[in-house]
Write a protein that holds these residues in place. Structure first.
Motif, PDB file in Angstrom:
ATOM      1  N   UNK A  43      47.861  -4.848 -12.915  1.00  0.00           N
ATOM      2  CA  UNK A  43      48.277  -4.167 -14.138  1.00  0.00           C
ATOM      3  C   UNK A  43      48.809  -2.774 -13.881  1.00  0.00           C
ATOM      4  N   UNK A  44      48.149  -2.031 -12.998  1.00  0.00           N
ATOM      5  CA  UNK A  44      48.611  -0.677 -12.663  1.00  0.00           C
ATOM      6  C   UNK A  44      49.993  -0.752 -12.021  1.00  0.00           C
ATOM      7  N   UNK A  45      50.171  -1.680 -11.095  1.00  0.00           N
ATOM      8  CA  UNK A  45      51.481  -1.839 -10.452  1.00  0.00           C
ATOM      9  C   UNK A  45      52.570  -2.182 -11.449  1.00  0.00           C
ATOM     10  N   UNK A  46      52.260  -3.076 -12.371  1.00  0.00           N
ATOM     11  CA  UNK A  46      53.231  -3.470 -13.397  1.00  0.00           C
ATOM     12  C   UNK A  46      53.527  -2.305 -14.344  1.00  0.00           C
ATOM     13  N   UNK A  47      52.498  -1.540 -14.687  1.00  0.00           N
ATOM     14  CA  UNK A  47      52.696  -0.384 -15.573  1.00  0.00           C
ATOM     15  C   UNK A  47      53.615   0.651 -14.927  1.00  0.00           C
ATOM     16  N   UNK A  48      53.443   0.884 -13.642  1.00  0.00           N
ATOM     17  CA  UNK A  48      54.302   1.831 -12.925  1.00  0.00           C
ATOM     18  C   UNK A  48      55.747   1.326 -12.933  1.00  0.00           C
ATOM     19  N   UNK A  49      55.920   0.041 -12.683  1.00  0.00           N
ATOM     20  CA  UNK A  49      57.255  -0.548 -12.577  1.00  0.00           C
ATOM     21  C   UNK A  49      57.966  -0.648 -13.926  1.00  0.00           C
ATOM     22  N   UNK A  50      57.252  -1.083 -14.964  1.00  0.00           N
ATOM     23  CA  UNK A  50      57.875  -1.445 -16.241  1.00  0.00           C
ATOM     24  C   UNK A  50      57.780  -0.339 -17.292  1.00  0.00           C
ATOM     25  N   UNK A  51      56.778   0.532 -17.188  1.00  0.00           N
ATOM     26  CA  UNK A  51      56.556   1.579 -18.186  1.00  0.00           C
ATOM     27  C   UNK A  51      56.417   0.990 -19.596  1.00  0.00           C
ATOM     28  N   UNK A  52      55.374   0.185 -19.832  1.00  0.00           N
ATOM     29  CA  UNK A  52      55.227  -0.453 -21.146  1.00  0.00           C
ATOM     30  C   UNK A  52      54.949   0.561 -22.253  1.00  0.00           C
ATOM     31  N   UNK A  53      55.211   0.135 -23.450  1.00  0.00           N
ATOM     32  CA  UNK A  53      54.955   0.918 -24.658  1.00  0.00           C
ATOM     33  C   UNK A  53      53.458   1.160 -24.837  1.00  0.00           C
ATOM     34  N   UNK A  54      52.653   0.155 -24.461  1.00  0.00           N
ATOM     35  CA  UNK A  54      51.205   0.171 -24.653  1.00  0.00           C
ATOM     36  C   UNK A  54      50.572  -0.754 -23.637  1.00  0.00           C
ATOM     37  N   UNK A  55      49.361  -0.391 -23.199  1.00  0.00           N
ATOM     38  CA  UNK A  55      48.580  -1.257 -22.326  1.00  0.00           C
ATOM     39  C   UNK A  55      47.317  -1.660 -23.071  1.00  0.00           C
ATOM     40  N   UNK A  56      47.042  -2.947 -23.085  1.00  0.00           N
ATOM     41  CA  UNK A  56      45.793  -3.495 -23.610  1.00  0.00           C
ATOM     42  C   UNK A  56      45.011  -3.960 -22.388  1.00  0.00           C
ATOM     43  N   UNK A  57      43.748  -3.557 -22.266  1.00  0.00           N
ATOM     44  CA  UNK A  57      43.000  -3.919 -21.065  1.00  0.00           C
ATOM     45  C   UNK A  57      41.573  -4.320 -21.375  1.00  0.00           C
ATOM     46  N   UNK A  58      41.162  -5.402 -20.756  1.00  0.00           N
ATOM     47  CA  UNK A  58      39.752  -5.765 -20.751  1.00  0.00           C
ATOM     48  C   UNK A  58      39.022  -4.708 -19.922  1.00  0.00           C
ATOM     49  N   UNK A  59      37.708  -4.692 -20.011  1.00  0.00           N
ATOM     50  CA  UNK A  59      36.901  -3.743 -19.252  1.00  0.00           C
ATOM     51  C   UNK A  59      36.269  -4.408 -18.034  1.00  0.00           C
ATOM     52  N   UNK A  60      35.755  -5.613 -18.227  1.00  0.00           N
ATOM     53  CA  UNK A  60      34.970  -6.272 -17.181  1.00  0.00           C
ATOM     54  C   UNK A  60      35.853  -7.137 -16.291  1.00  0.00           C
ATOM     55  N   UNK A  74      45.559   7.363 -15.912  1.00  0.00           N
ATOM     56  CA  UNK A  74      45.670   8.712 -16.478  1.00  0.00           C
ATOM     57  C   UNK A  74      45.918   9.762 -15.403  1.00  0.00           C
ATOM     58  N   UNK A  75      45.509   9.476 -14.156  1.00  0.00           N
ATOM     59  CA  UNK A  75      45.702  10.429 -13.061  1.00  0.00           C
ATOM     60  C   UNK A  75      47.113  10.362 -12.468  1.00  0.00           C
ATOM     61  N   UNK A  76      47.815   9.271 -12.691  1.00  0.00           N
ATOM     62  CA  UNK A  76      49.147   9.076 -12.115  1.00  0.00           C
ATOM     63  C   UNK A  76      50.205   9.573 -13.098  1.00  0.00           C
ATOM     64  N   UNK A  77      51.030  10.526 -12.698  1.00  0.00           N
ATOM     65  CA  UNK A  77      52.050  11.050 -13.628  1.00  0.00           C
ATOM     66  C   UNK A  77      53.030   9.988 -14.123  1.00  0.00           C
ATOM     67  N   UNK A  78      53.172   8.887 -13.402  1.00  0.00           N
ATOM     68  CA  UNK A  78      54.084   7.808 -13.826  1.00  0.00           C
ATOM     69  C   UNK A  78      53.505   6.995 -14.979  1.00  0.00           C
TER      70      UNK A  78
END
Length: 130
Positions: A43-60, A74-78
């Protein structure tokens, strides 16, 4: 409502929950593109690549959990400006507080109520794109 170029990333390792989300998007938000990842790292890799409008994430998850994931996002400026909502079976008040403290903009508990969730999501998209 027709939304142009809106991509939402759902990070979830449970196939049934993923099917539910696909169904919700197909029926309630057909013009929104649902992206899928089955691990936090993916998910992190995809978020960096695609820059989605919103991320929905499970916790476990096995391995890195959703709290570690949001910390990295939150720590990655991208990815630091991408809003992240938790969708979790952890429903105690302390779990919800921990999620909010970690930086999740919303904390949705499972089982998801399709009608309420789709209205919340649609209202959010409307607010952010108007």
């Amino acid at each position: 409502m027709e939304y142009k170029n809106i991509k939402i990333l759902y990070i979830e390792d449970d196939g049934v929950n993923m099917l539910l989300m696909r169904h919700l998007f197909k029926k309630k938000l057909p013009s929104v593109e649902l992206l899928e990842a089955s691990t936090i790292q993916e998910g992190i890799g995809l978020a960096i690549k695609v820059q989605p409008f919103l991320i929905l994430s499970d916790i476990h998850f096995l391995g890195m959990n959703g709290f570690e994931g949001i910390t990295q996002l939150k720590a990655d400026p991208r990815t630091s400006m991408i809003p992240v909502w938790a969708i979790s079976a952890f429903v105690l008040e302390e779990d919800i507080r921990k999620g909010k403290d970690a930086g999740f903009e919303q904390y949705i508990t499972k089982p998801i109520h399709i009608g309420r969730f789709s209205k919340l999501l649609e209202a959010y998209i409307e607010q952010k794109t108007s």
